[in-house]
Write a protein that holds these residues in place. Sequence first.
Motif, mmCIF file in Angstrom:
data_model
loop_
_atom_site.group_PDB
_atom_site.id
_atom_site.type_symbol
_atom_site.label_atom_id
_atom_site.label_comp_id
_atom_site.label_asym_id
_atom_site.label_seq_id
_atom_site.Cartn_x
_atom_site.Cartn_y
_atom_site.Cartn_z
ATOM 1 N N THR A 83 -8.846 -104.559 -59.281
ATOM 2 C CA THR A 83 -9.192 -103.958 -58.167
ATOM 3 C C THR A 83 -9.008 -105.115 -56.989
ATOM 4 N N ASN A 134 -10.526 -102.230 -67.645
ATOM 5 C CA ASN A 134 -9.380 -101.365 -67.411
ATOM 6 C C ASN A 134 -8.799 -101.403 -65.992
ATOM 7 N N SER A 135 -9.227 -102.274 -65.257
ATOM 8 C CA SER A 135 -8.708 -102.202 -64.024
ATOM 9 C C SER A 135 -8.751 -103.419 -63.222
ATOM 10 N N THR A 165 -5.389 -100.733 -56.729
ATOM 11 C CA THR A 165 -5.925 -101.010 -58.040
ATOM 12 C C THR A 165 -4.971 -100.780 -59.338
ATOM 13 N N LYS A 166 -4.862 -101.471 -59.934
ATOM 14 C CA LYS A 166 -3.915 -101.585 -61.088
ATOM 15 C C LYS A 166 -4.495 -101.181 -62.317
ATOM 16 N N THR A 167 -4.120 -100.077 -63.139
ATOM 17 C CA THR A 167 -4.757 -99.690 -64.233
ATOM 18 C C THR A 167 -3.379 -99.282 -65.055
#
Length: 326
Positions: free
Chosen positions: A265, A262-263, A275-277
């Motif tokens: 980083t 789910n990420s 961090t992309k979520t």
Amino acid sequence: MNLETFLRNFHMKYINSIKSKMFILIICIISLFSCKKQMNASAILPTGISIRQMADTIPVAVNTTNVSVNANGVCDYVFNESAVTSAGYTKIFEDNFDADLTKWNIWTGGAYNNELQYYQSSNMQLLNGNLVITAKKETVTGATTPSDPTQKTFNYTSGRIECKTNISASSATPKVRIVARIKLPAGYGMWPAYWSYGDPWPTQGEIDYLEAKGQEPFKYQTNYFFGRAANRNLVKNQVGIITSNVSLINCYHVYEMIWAQNSLTSLFDGNVVETKTGGFVSNLYGKIERVVLNLAVGGNFFSNFDPSQIVTGSMYVDYVKVFRSN
């Protein structure tokens, strides 16, 4: 009519007139109060929410925005591998570029994105334990792309390699950590990239660990792409712009990406910088990709690009390492 009768009739007309006017006045007051209530009902809606929006029951996707981050870099940073393995990671791939390029496929031909270079093996050297990819101004004729043999004339050459070992964040390897130590090229129009993708693009996703512009020596970008059909990207506004306090072209820096369910980083010289979520990040889980290193010349990455100002340069890669963690 006597006086008594006249006064009685006058009194009745006067009373009826007052009643009528009072009735009309009461109706107006009630209407005004009702209107005021409706206005107040609209006025107490949360800021930025309209009545129409409140009535909508179908959820809609919310676009996120690109982010800019300031980062503290360390010139010629040394990666602490023992700290990574002590944290539970196991190394599954490594190339220190001290022997040959047998762990990689060499791209031969043009590319995409309106880039100007022809990729060929002669633009890559192994020098003092580094992979050196050099862009050159020279005229060659070759395949438009590896999959399109149509001959085309190119005014620049450069190099691109793609790893033969695939990577995937999945139930078998929930976290994948990709690490590279790189010194970026200087020069207007240089587009170095360190990334991964799978075929057909972007159904297996694409993760950009590092993209930079030669004329911006303190900046690099991260990004990702995904689509459910070939050549149809669904991801928007996911660019991370990292600005370092030290030059990226004068010395080596370590760029990392931790790909999890789910990420995504990003680390720069040992520190988390972004961090992309959310969005389509979780759609990348289980997809199969391969790591790529290349140095493009010009292309859609640039705005208001002027080919007459191109200055070629070289990208130095000390190593690439890949770790997994359960």
